[in-house]
Design a protein around this motif. Structure first.
Motif, mmCIF file in Angstrom:
data_model
loop_
_atom_site.group_PDB
_atom_site.id
_atom_site.type_symbol
_atom_site.label_atom_id
_atom_site.label_comp_id
_atom_site.label_asym_id
_atom_site.label_seq_id
_atom_site.Cartn_x
_atom_site.Cartn_y
_atom_site.Cartn_z
ATOM 1 N N LEU A 220 -23.216 -7.254 14.538
ATOM 2 C CA LEU A 220 -23.486 -8.311 13.568
ATOM 3 C C LEU A 220 -23.610 -7.724 12.160
ATOM 4 C CD1 LEU A 220 -26.111 -10.441 15.538
ATOM 5 C CD2 LEU A 220 -23.648 -10.820 15.366
ATOM 6 N N ALA A 221 -24.361 -6.636 12.037
ATOM 7 C CA ALA A 221 -24.582 -6.041 10.722
ATOM 8 C C ALA A 221 -23.276 -5.556 10.106
ATOM 9 C CB ALA A 221 -25.578 -4.888 10.832
ATOM 10 N N ASN A 222 -22.375 -5.007 10.903
ATOM 11 C CA ASN A 222 -21.096 -4.550 10.370
ATOM 12 C C ASN A 222 -20.195 -5.713 9.992
ATOM 13 O OD1 ASN A 222 -20.385 -1.441 10.405
ATOM 14 N ND2 ASN A 222 -21.854 -1.818 12.049
ATOM 15 N N ILE A 223 -20.285 -6.804 10.693
ATOM 16 C CA ILE A 223 -19.539 -7.996 10.291
ATOM 17 C C ILE A 223 -20.072 -8.509 8.956
ATOM 18 C CG2 ILE A 223 -19.050 -10.412 10.864
ATOM 19 C CD1 ILE A 223 -19.024 -9.556 13.817
ATOM 20 N N TYR A 224 -21.399 -8.542 8.805
ATOM 21 C CA TYR A 224 -21.980 -8.980 7.529
ATOM 22 C C TYR A 224 -21.537 -8.068 6.393
ATOM 23 C CZ TYR A 224 -25.270 -11.267 10.780
ATOM 24 O OH TYR A 224 -25.834 -11.983 11.802
ATOM 25 N N GLN A 225 -21.581 -6.765 6.653
ATOM 26 C CA GLN A 225 -21.176 -5.807 5.621
ATOM 27 C C GLN A 225 -19.706 -5.997 5.258
ATOM 28 O OE1 GLN A 225 -23.136 -3.765 4.022
ATOM 29 N NE2 GLN A 225 -21.751 -2.357 2.995
ATOM 30 N N GLY A 226 -18.871 -6.205 6.246
ATOM 31 C CA GLY A 226 -17.461 -6.444 5.975
ATOM 32 C C GLY A 226 -17.249 -7.680 5.130
ATOM 33 N N GLY B 111 -25.929 0.821 -0.499
ATOM 34 C CA GLY B 111 -27.146 1.144 0.243
ATOM 35 C C GLY B 111 -27.074 0.662 1.675
ATOM 36 N N ALA B 112 -26.586 -0.559 1.877
ATOM 37 C CA ALA B 112 -26.453 -1.094 3.228
ATOM 38 C C ALA B 112 -25.446 -0.289 4.035
ATOM 39 C CB ALA B 112 -26.031 -2.564 3.165
ATOM 40 N N ARG B 113 -24.340 0.100 3.388
ATOM 41 C CA ARG B 113 -23.320 0.881 4.088
ATOM 42 C C ARG B 113 -23.889 2.215 4.576
ATOM 43 N NH1 ARG B 113 -20.887 5.110 3.587
ATOM 44 N NH2 ARG B 113 -21.744 5.491 1.515
ATOM 45 N N ALA C 103 -30.608 -4.855 5.542
ATOM 46 C CA ALA C 103 -29.935 -4.485 4.294
ATOM 47 C C ALA C 103 -28.571 -5.154 4.176
ATOM 48 C CB ALA C 103 -29.787 -2.969 4.211
ATOM 49 N N SER C 104 -27.793 -5.155 5.243
ATOM 50 C CA SER C 104 -26.462 -5.764 5.176
ATOM 51 C C SER C 104 -26.551 -7.274 5.019
ATOM 52 C CB SER C 104 -25.642 -5.400 6.414
ATOM 53 O OG SER C 104 -26.223 -5.931 7.592
ATOM 54 N N THR C 105 -27.545 -7.893 5.650
ATOM 55 C CA THR C 105 -27.738 -9.338 5.506
ATOM 56 C C THR C 105 -28.040 -9.694 4.056
ATOM 57 O OG1 THR C 105 -28.561 -9.572 7.779
ATOM 58 C CG2 THR C 105 -29.150 -11.307 6.211
ATOM 59 N N ARG C 106 -29.012 -9.023 3.485
ATOM 60 C CA ARG C 106 -29.440 -9.337 2.120
ATOM 61 C C ARG C 106 -28.335 -9.042 1.110
ATOM 62 N NH1 ARG C 106 -35.639 -6.897 2.129
ATOM 63 N NH2 ARG C 106 -36.649 -8.682 3.166
ATOM 64 N N ALA C 107 -27.726 -7.872 1.229
ATOM 65 C CA ALA C 107 -26.712 -7.479 0.249
ATOM 66 C C ALA C 107 -25.513 -8.412 0.288
ATOM 67 C CB ALA C 107 -26.273 -6.039 0.510
ATOM 68 N N SER C 108 -25.037 -8.723 1.465
ATOM 69 C CA SER C 108 -23.812 -9.510 1.580
ATOM 70 C C SER C 108 -24.030 -10.966 1.203
ATOM 71 C CB SER C 108 -23.250 -9.377 2.994
ATOM 72 O OG SER C 108 -22.885 -8.034 3.256
ATOM 73 N N LEU C 109 -25.159 -11.529 1.583
ATOM 74 C CA LEU C 109 -25.460 -12.897 1.158
ATOM 75 C C LEU C 109 -25.545 -12.980 -0.369
ATOM 76 C CD1 LEU C 109 -28.094 -14.157 3.762
ATOM 77 C CD2 LEU C 109 -25.861 -15.182 3.302
ATOM 78 N N GLU C 110 -26.137 -11.976 -0.987
ATOM 79 C CA GLU C 110 -26.254 -11.956 -2.440
ATOM 80 C C GLU C 110 -24.880 -11.902 -3.113
ATOM 81 O OE1 GLU C 110 -28.694 -11.546 -6.091
ATOM 82 O OE2 GLU C 110 -28.826 -12.521 -4.129
ATOM 83 N N VAL C 111 -24.007 -11.043 -2.614
ATOM 84 C CA VAL C 111 -22.677 -10.927 -3.205
ATOM 85 C C VAL C 111 -21.884 -12.219 -2.997
ATOM 86 C CG1 VAL C 111 -20.468 -9.718 -3.099
ATOM 87 C CG2 VAL C 111 -22.606 -8.424 -2.963
ATOM 88 N N ASN D 105 -19.293 -18.172 6.089
ATOM 89 C CA ASN D 105 -19.288 -17.327 7.284
ATOM 90 C C ASN D 105 -20.590 -16.533 7.408
ATOM 91 O OD1 ASN D 105 -16.719 -18.141 8.053
ATOM 92 N ND2 ASN D 105 -15.705 -16.502 6.935
ATOM 93 N N LEU D 106 -21.053 -15.997 6.290
ATOM 94 C CA LEU D 106 -22.312 -15.250 6.309
ATOM 95 C C LEU D 106 -23.495 -16.135 6.638
ATOM 96 C CD1 LEU D 106 -21.728 -12.875 3.305
ATOM 97 C CD2 LEU D 106 -22.591 -12.134 5.532
ATOM 98 N N ARG D 107 -23.538 -17.313 6.026
ATOM 99 C CA ARG D 107 -24.690 -18.177 6.226
ATOM 100 C C ARG D 107 -24.804 -18.614 7.684
ATOM 101 N NH1 ARG D 107 -29.263 -17.898 4.225
ATOM 102 N NH2 ARG D 107 -29.200 -17.026 6.317
ATOM 103 N N VAL D 108 -23.668 -18.928 8.301
ATOM 104 C CA VAL D 108 -23.689 -19.308 9.716
ATOM 105 C C VAL D 108 -24.062 -18.110 10.587
ATOM 106 C CG1 VAL D 108 -22.226 -19.988 11.663
ATOM 107 C CG2 VAL D 108 -22.117 -21.264 9.525
ATOM 108 N N HIS D 109 -23.416 -16.975 10.340
ATOM 109 C CA HIS D 109 -23.582 -15.832 11.234
ATOM 110 C C HIS D 109 -24.954 -15.182 11.092
ATOM 111 C CE1 HIS D 109 -22.132 -13.199 14.174
ATOM 112 N NE2 HIS D 109 -20.942 -12.915 13.688
#
Length: 399
Positions: free
Chosen positions: A240-246, A293-295, A333-341, A366-370
Motif C-alpha cells: 500500500l505504501a509503495n502504491i501511495y508513493q508511486g 523522505g518517504a522514499r 510518511a508516504s500517505t502524508r506526502a502523497s496526499l499533500e502533493v 486514487n489516493l483518497r480512496v486507497h
C-alpha cells in the motif's frame, strides 16, 4: 527453506525491459480507463504475457527471482502511471506470498508451479474485517468446508484465476482457503464504482455453498500463527505504501511537466516564466522534500523486510516487531506526502490544469480512496507507543 523474493541481488535484471514495456502501455491508456472503470482485461493479459506475475518467485521454482524490494520498486513504477493495475498486480504477489506464509511447501509449491505454467492471476476475497461469509464443516474433523456469504473489497477478483478467500467457522475461527475463481457457487459481482482506484474491481464476491477441500485450507501453520506468518500484514502495508508513493511521484511528474510547458507566472510574481515564480519554487521544494523522505523510509523498510523474509521460520517476535515499526513509519510518511502533493499540485499548475481531459484529479481520488484502507492515525499511535514506551506493534491483519 527458500522463500519468494529471496534470490536476486541489486544488479541489472532482465525483467526491467518487461516492466518498462508494461509501464508505457499503462500510461498510454490510463486517463481513458480511469474514466471508464471496470476490469482492465487487456492490461491484465499484458501482465500475464510479460512473465511479471512470477516476479517475486525464486528462480529455482521457475520465477524471476526478485527480492521484495525489487518487486515493490516495480509496483511503485506502475503506480506512477496507473495505481489501479499496480494494486491488482501487487496483490497477486501478496496472495502468492500468503500461501507460503500460512502453509507448508508441499501445499503451496504446486500452486506456484501452476501459476507459472497456466499464467494464473490471483485475486483477493480475504478481507478479515468482513464477517459476512461463514464456513460449515462437511466430512468431519479434518474434512472440507462450505463457504457461504458475501465478501466485500475483493480487489482483483474480476478476471482472476484463483481466489484466496476467508470465512468464519462455527466457533468464529478464521479459515482461509485457496479456490479456483470459476468454482461452482462463486459469483464475482461488478459492483465497484468508487471515485478512485476505479479499475481494481474491488467489489463483492458471493459464495453459495462453495466447497473448499481440506487440502485447500491454509492451516499449517495457519494465519498469523508464527512471527514469520505475521510478516503477511507487513507485506500488505508495504505494498500500500509503495502504491501511495508511486501516486505521489506520478502527481509530481505530471505537475512538473505542466508547469514547465503550459503554466503562466502570476502577474505579481515579477517572474518571466512559471518555473521562476518564487512561490511555485517553494511548493516544489516542499513536494520534493516530503516525497524524498518517504522514499528513503520505504526503501529502508523494504530492505528490512527482505532480511526478515530470509530468516524464515527462525524469525522471532522482536525481529518482526522491528520491521513493523519501519513499515509503519514508511506508511505514514508516504500517505502524508502523497496526499499533500496530489492535493496541492494545482497550486503550481493553475486553473488550466483542472480540465477534465487531463483528469489530473485522479491522483488525489486514487489516493483518497486507497489511503482509507486502514486509518493512518493508528499507525501514528503505534509509532508513538514505540517511541515513548518501547512497545512494538501487536500483530494483526493491519499491523
Amino acid at each position: 527453506m527458500k522463500h519468494f523474493g529471496a534470490e536476486a541481488g541489486d544488479e541489472a535484471v532482465p525483467w526491467h525491459a518487461a516492466a518498462q514495456r508494461v509501464t508505457q502501455a499503462l500510461a498510454a491508456t490510463a486517463v481513458e480507463r480511469d474514466q471508464r472503470g471496470g476490469v482492465p482485461k487487456a492490461e491484465r493479459d499484458l501482465l500475464r504475457e510479460s512473465g511479471l506475475l512470477m516476479l517475486s518467485v525464486p528462480a529455482q521454482l521457475g520465477g524471476l527471482g526478485a527480492s521484495w524490494r525489487q518487486t515493490l520498486d516495480v509496483v511503485r513504477g506502475f503506480a506512477r502511471v496507473d495505481s489501479a493495475v499496480a494494486h491488482v498486480f501487487a496483490f497477486h504477489h501478496l496472495l502468492l506470498a500468503t500461501t507460503q506464509l500460512f502453509a507448508r511447501p508441499a501445499q503451496w509449491q504446486p500452486w506456484v508451479e501452476q501459476t507459472r505454467t497456466q499464467r494464473w492471476f490471483w485475486g483477493n476475497a480475504l478481507n478479515p474485517l468482513d464477517k459476512g461469509t461463514r464456513a460449515r464443516s462437511v466430512g468431519g474433523e479434518g474434512g472440507g468446508h462450505l463457504f457461504t456469504g458475501r465478501k466485500s473489497f475483493c480487489s482483483g477478483a474480476g478476471d482472476s484465476d484463483m481466489l484466496v478467500a476467508s470465512a468464519l467457522d462455527a466457533d468464529d475461527r478464521l479459515l482461509i482457503g485457496v479456490v479456483p475463481t470459476r468454482r461452482e457457487g462463486i459469483a464475482v459481482l461488478g459492483d465497484w464504482d468508487n471515485i478512485g482506484q476505479r479499475q481494481t474491481d474491488s467489489g463483492s464476491v458471493l459464495f453459495d455453498e462453495v466447497r473448499v477441500e481440506a487440502h485447500e485450507l491454509l492451516r499449517d501453520p495457519g494465519p498469523l500463527s508464527t512471527p514469520f506468518a505475521c510478516l503477511r500484514p507487513l507485506l500488505a502495508q508495504l505494498i500500500l505504501a509503495n502504491i501511495y508513493q508511486g501516486l505521489g511521484e506520478g502527481a509530481l511528474a505530471e505537475a512538473k511537466a505542466f508547469t514547465l510547458q503550459q503554466a503562466r507566472p502570476w502577474l505579481a510574481s515579477g517572474a518571466s516564466a512559471a518555473n521562476e515564480d518564487p512561490y511555485v519554487l517553494a511548493h516544489y521544494g516542499d513536494f520534493w522534500l516530503a516525497l524524498e523522505g518517504a522514499r528513503s523510509l520505504l526503501d529502508g523498510a523494504a530492505a528490512a523486510f527482505d532480511q526478515a523474509w530470509l530468516r524464515g521460520d527462525a524469525l522471532d517476535e522482536h525481529e518482526r516487531g522491528q520491521v513493523a515499526v519501519a513499515v509503519a513509519a514508511a506508511k505514514v510518511a508516504s500517505t502524508r506526502a502523497s496526499l499533500e502533493v496530489a492535493h496541492r499540485m494545482f497550486e503550481v499548475t493553475g486553473a488550466r490544469a483542472t480540465t477534465a481531459a487531463l483528469r489530473l484529479d485522479r491522483y488525489w481520488r486514487n489516493l483518497r480512496v486507497h489511503t482509507l484502507h486502514d486509518p493512518v492515525d493508528y499507525k501514528v499511535r503505534e509509532l508513538g507507543d514505540w517511541a515513548l514506551n518501547a512497545r512494538l506493534p501487536v500483530p494483526s491483519f493491519y499491523s
